[in-house]
Design a protein around this motif. Sequence first.
Motif, PDB file in Angstrom:
ATOM      1  N   VAL A  57       0.894  -1.169   0.000  1.00 52.94           N
ATOM      2  CA  VAL A  57       0.000   0.000   0.000  1.00 52.94           C
ATOM      3  C   VAL A  57       0.930   1.216   0.000  1.00 52.94           C
ATOM      4  O   VAL A  57       1.925   1.227   0.721  1.00 52.94           O
ATOM      5  CB  VAL A  57      -0.887   0.012   1.272  1.00 52.94           C
ATOM      6  CG1 VAL A  57      -1.728   1.274   1.347  1.00 52.94           C
ATOM      7  CG2 VAL A  57      -1.767  -1.237   1.313  1.00 52.94           C
ATOM      8  N   LEU A  61      -0.215   6.637   2.408  1.00 51.13           N
ATOM      9  CA  LEU A  61      -1.512   6.208   2.954  1.00 51.13           C
ATOM     10  C   LEU A  61      -1.298   5.193   4.074  1.00 51.13           C
ATOM     11  O   LEU A  61      -2.157   5.019   4.933  1.00 51.13           O
ATOM     12  CB  LEU A  61      -2.369   5.595   1.836  1.00 51.13           C
ATOM     13  CG  LEU A  61      -3.851   5.370   2.140  1.00 51.13           C
ATOM     14  CD1 LEU A  61      -4.548   6.681   2.503  1.00 51.13           C
ATOM     15  CD2 LEU A  61      -4.563   4.737   0.942  1.00 51.13           C
ATOM     16  N   TYR A  62      -0.134   4.530   4.040  1.00 52.36           N
ATOM     17  CA  TYR A  62       0.153   3.514   5.063  1.00 52.36           C
ATOM     18  C   TYR A  62       0.966   4.152   6.183  1.00 52.36           C
ATOM     19  O   TYR A  62       2.124   3.796   6.445  1.00 52.36           O
ATOM     20  CB  TYR A  62       0.892   2.321   4.449  1.00 52.36           C
ATOM     21  CG  TYR A  62       0.858   1.092   5.328  1.00 52.36           C
ATOM     22  CD1 TYR A  62      -0.200   0.192   5.266  1.00 52.36           C
ATOM     23  CD2 TYR A  62       1.859   0.858   6.261  1.00 52.36           C
ATOM     24  CE1 TYR A  62      -0.250  -0.915   6.099  1.00 52.36           C
ATOM     25  CE2 TYR A  62       1.819  -0.244   7.097  1.00 52.36           C
ATOM     26  CZ  TYR A  62       0.760  -1.127   7.010  1.00 52.36           C
ATOM     27  OH  TYR A  62       0.709  -2.217   7.843  1.00 52.36           O
ATOM     28  N   ASN A 238      -6.292   7.842  -0.923  1.00 47.80           N
ATOM     29  CA  ASN A 238      -7.449   7.330  -0.180  1.00 47.80           C
ATOM     30  C   ASN A 238      -8.665   7.205  -1.105  1.00 47.80           C
ATOM     31  O   ASN A 238      -9.342   6.171  -1.158  1.00 47.80           O
ATOM     32  CB  ASN A 238      -7.723   8.298   0.981  1.00 47.80           C
ATOM     33  CG  ASN A 238      -8.671   7.709   2.000  1.00 47.80           C
ATOM     34  OD1 ASN A 238      -9.154   6.605   1.824  1.00 47.80           O
ATOM     35  ND2 ASN A 238      -8.937   8.459   3.042  1.00 47.80           N
ATOM     36  N   ARG A 240      -8.660   7.114  -4.392  1.00 43.20           N
ATOM     37  CA  ARG A 240      -8.408   6.133  -5.460  1.00 43.20           C
ATOM     38  C   ARG A 240      -8.673   4.716  -4.968  1.00 43.20           C
ATOM     39  O   ARG A 240      -9.337   3.920  -5.653  1.00 43.20           O
ATOM     40  CB  ARG A 240      -6.948   6.254  -5.918  1.00 43.20           C
ATOM     41  CG  ARG A 240      -6.606   5.326  -7.074  1.00 43.20           C
ATOM     42  CD  ARG A 240      -5.128   5.310  -7.366  1.00 43.20           C
ATOM     43  NE  ARG A 240      -4.369   4.586  -6.347  1.00 43.20           N
ATOM     44  CZ  ARG A 240      -3.063   4.339  -6.416  1.00 43.20           C
ATOM     45  NH1 ARG A 240      -2.353   4.771  -7.436  1.00 43.20           N
ATOM     46  NH2 ARG A 240      -2.449   3.675  -5.458  1.00 43.20           N
ATOM     47  N   GLN A 241      -8.183   4.397  -3.760  1.00 40.96           N
ATOM     48  CA  GLN A 241      -8.368   3.031  -3.250  1.00 40.96           C
ATOM     49  C   GLN A 241      -9.851   2.743  -3.007  1.00 40.96           C
ATOM     50  O   GLN A 241     -10.350   1.678  -3.356  1.00 40.96           O
ATOM     51  CB  GLN A 241      -7.580   2.805  -1.950  1.00 40.96           C
ATOM     52  CG  GLN A 241      -6.093   3.080  -2.007  1.00 40.96           C
ATOM     53  CD  GLN A 241      -5.340   2.340  -3.085  1.00 40.96           C
ATOM     54  OE1 GLN A 241      -4.821   2.963  -4.013  1.00 40.96           O
ATOM     55  NE2 GLN A 241      -5.268   1.039  -3.010  1.00 40.96           N
ATOM     56  N   ASP A 242     -10.552   3.704  -2.403  1.00 38.21           N
ATOM     57  CA  ASP A 242     -11.963   3.493  -2.041  1.00 38.21           C
ATOM     58  C   ASP A 242     -12.891   3.547  -3.245  1.00 38.21           C
ATOM     59  O   ASP A 242     -13.836   2.775  -3.360  1.00 38.21           O
ATOM     60  CB  ASP A 242     -12.399   4.559  -1.027  1.00 38.21           C
ATOM     61  CG  ASP A 242     -12.519   3.981   0.383  1.00 38.21           C
ATOM     62  OD1 ASP A 242     -12.107   2.836   0.600  1.00 38.21           O
ATOM     63  OD2 ASP A 242     -13.032   4.698   1.265  1.00 38.21           O
ATOM     64  N   HIS A 392      -8.305  -3.788  -0.456  1.00 39.69           N
ATOM     65  CA  HIS A 392      -8.117  -2.700  -1.422  1.00 39.69           C
ATOM     66  C   HIS A 392      -7.418  -1.461  -0.888  1.00 39.69           C
ATOM     67  O   HIS A 392      -7.091  -0.568  -1.663  1.00 39.69           O
ATOM     68  CB  HIS A 392      -9.492  -2.277  -1.965  1.00 39.69           C
ATOM     69  CG  HIS A 392     -10.292  -1.438  -1.001  1.00 39.69           C
ATOM     70  ND1 HIS A 392     -10.905  -1.954   0.117  1.00 39.69           N
ATOM     71  CD2 HIS A 392     -10.557  -0.113  -0.975  1.00 39.69           C
ATOM     72  CE1 HIS A 392     -11.513  -0.986   0.772  1.00 39.69           C
ATOM     73  NE2 HIS A 392     -11.313   0.142   0.140  1.00 39.69           N
ATOM     74  N   SER A 393      -7.220  -1.368   0.443  1.00 39.42           N
ATOM     75  CA  SER A 393      -6.666  -0.098   0.941  1.00 39.42           C
ATOM     76  C   SER A 393      -5.850  -0.308   2.210  1.00 39.42           C
ATOM     77  O   SER A 393      -5.490  -1.441   2.550  1.00 39.42           O
ATOM     78  CB  SER A 393      -7.799   0.905   1.168  1.00 39.42           C
ATOM     79  OG  SER A 393      -7.272   2.193   1.438  1.00 39.42           O
ATOM     80  N   SER A 394      -5.596   0.793   2.925  1.00 44.45           N
ATOM     81  CA  SER A 394      -4.670   0.760   4.058  1.00 44.45           C
ATOM     82  C   SER A 394      -5.376   0.434   5.364  1.00 44.45           C
ATOM     83  O   SER A 394      -6.361   1.089   5.742  1.00 44.45           O
ATOM     84  CB  SER A 394      -4.005   2.136   4.174  1.00 44.45           C
ATOM     85  OG  SER A 394      -3.302   2.244   5.379  1.00 44.45           O
ATOM     86  N   THR A 464     -16.366   0.314   2.027  1.00 47.84           N
ATOM     87  CA  THR A 464     -15.164   1.138   1.872  1.00 47.84           C
ATOM     88  C   THR A 464     -14.617   1.534   3.248  1.00 47.84           C
ATOM     89  O   THR A 464     -15.306   1.402   4.269  1.00 47.84           O
ATOM     90  CB  THR A 464     -15.495   2.428   1.101  1.00 47.84           C
ATOM     91  OG1 THR A 464     -16.486   3.149   1.848  1.00 47.84           O
ATOM     92  CG2 THR A 464     -16.015   2.143  -0.293  1.00 47.84           C
ATOM     93  N   THR A 465     -13.397   2.076   3.262  1.00 46.39           N
ATOM     94  CA  THR A 465     -12.834   2.560   4.532  1.00 46.39           C
ATOM     95  C   THR A 465     -13.603   3.806   4.988  1.00 46.39           C
ATOM     96  O   THR A 465     -13.736   4.057   6.183  1.00 46.39           O
ATOM     97  CB  THR A 465     -11.332   2.889   4.407  1.00 46.39           C
ATOM     98  OG1 THR A 465     -11.159   3.904   3.418  1.00 46.39           O
ATOM     99  CG2 THR A 465     -10.530   1.675   4.043  1.00 46.39           C
TER     100      THR A 465
END
Length: 486
Positions: A57, A61-62, A238, A240-242, A392-394, A464-465
């Motif tokens: 990731v 963002l991480y 953030n 883009r990932q979500d 998909h995300s952090s 999503t986050t």
Amino acid sequence: MAIQQLDFAIIGAGFSGIGAAIKIQEAGFKNFKVFEKTKGISGTWYDNDYPGAACDVPSHLYCYSFAPNPDWSRIYSPQSEIRSYVEAVVDQNNLRSHLQFETEIVSAEFNEQTALWTLKTAKNEKFLARFVVWSVSFLGTPAIPSFTGLDNFQGKVFHTARWDRSVDLSGKNVVIIGSAASALQIGPVIAPKVKSLTMFQRTANYVMPRGDRDYSGFEKWLFRQFPFFNRLLRSWLNARQDKFFFRAMKPGSWVNTIIRKRSLNYLKQKIKDPVLRKKLTANIDVGCKRILISDDFYDMFCRDNVNLQTDGIAEFGADYIETKAGERIKADVVVMATGFLATEFMPGVNMTGANGASLAKWRDDLRALKGLMVPDFPNTFFLLGPNTGLGHSSMILMIESQLKYLVDVVTGLKSGVTVAPKSDAVARYNKQLQLELSEMVWSTSCQSWYKRADGYIPTMWPRTTAAYQTMMSEVDWSELEVSGDK
Ligand code: NAP
């Protein structure tokens, strides 16, 4: 000797445990300890120090939103840099005196009269605590398959998360069992120095180009001088990932289809040998196992000393592994890149809560309220507990949402009062969650660490986050059982 009594016992000094310590301290609590079973800080990033370990990731963002780092060297930083980052955050927040290393908490027992938890360490030390925050990764316990003859093997064997730095791989015949996220990072780094490298692949995965690169001096200067750019990049990543990558978690979605095509094209572009390409072609639903990213995994197979083995393992001998097709692969060192016991929550811990509840019984169920609190475990929080995993995300975003909720709960209680979720609220929450999970890609036929053998998915979050953040932004006290007046 009197037993030390704490307001908070935090177990684990990874991203979630250190984050909890920071937020609890900010909320005004001073009497807390972070117990860590290893000798160092950063949890997963302490354990996983294998060659090539890096985050998949992007680093901006991480990391904690409250501790941005303008100096990340690359888009996807290596393990050593992530570990140093967590160390620096610990120092910035003066947490060292709260940390107790080489202390494994093996049991926790709730006393309904005193409303305190008694924690016992592996060395038989005892602590009392009002609140317990479990910050232990579900990817913390290595899974080592029981291969026939493994005990007879005379070479070195170790798991990716327990890398043996005393073993020099130069000129050795090395076998990696597994071909997923960890294996794909290790292989390309060790291949140039070993005599031979054989990778045992059971299931081919989808691999996308990583597109990694160093940040330029100018970019880092910009992030340092103008924190706005730092925040802008994080917000963009953030979103883009979500908004984009999350869609890949839905079978048949357009993003899912794009990823499939892109990764198969990438394979075609990199691997010209049709036999090898066929072996490396994934035959599962995109995303049902983690989608992998690498710039050098496929290139590794173009080396003469690297061999992809797909025949399966029959047995180990003293200095070889025999495949199911009868071929003997010479081995001096075997690396188990075989993953973790992700669905066996907190193995090695005995926990007894109120009303006869126990961790042993709960492990068969693995339902929590919002991935954080469990009925009959009063004043207890399981950071990154059931159904908080992401494809998909952090995970740092999930941790921060949980920390806000945790602080809102504990600061909303009077001293001596306990809180635990109501069973009906937990049942309602999980019924809805499982309904949504049944439409996600992890529910498709392939087996993965995301689900148990019976198909139940106790690990993943199906939204999503941002949706998790919204859900955790306000405490719904009607879902919680409070033992007295708040
Ligand atoms: P994993 O995804 O569980 O993969 C384990 C590998 O071992 C798979 O290839 C699996 O094959 C194989 N395997 C397991 N048991 C086997 C057996 N008995 N015989 C032959 N092969 C066997 O484990 P991981 O690669 O360590 O990754 C775990 C998770 O850690 C990742 O999904 C990711 O979330 C995290 N991780 C993250 C990063 C990062 O960059 N952030 C890096 C590494 C890991 P099958 O697929 O057929 O089961």
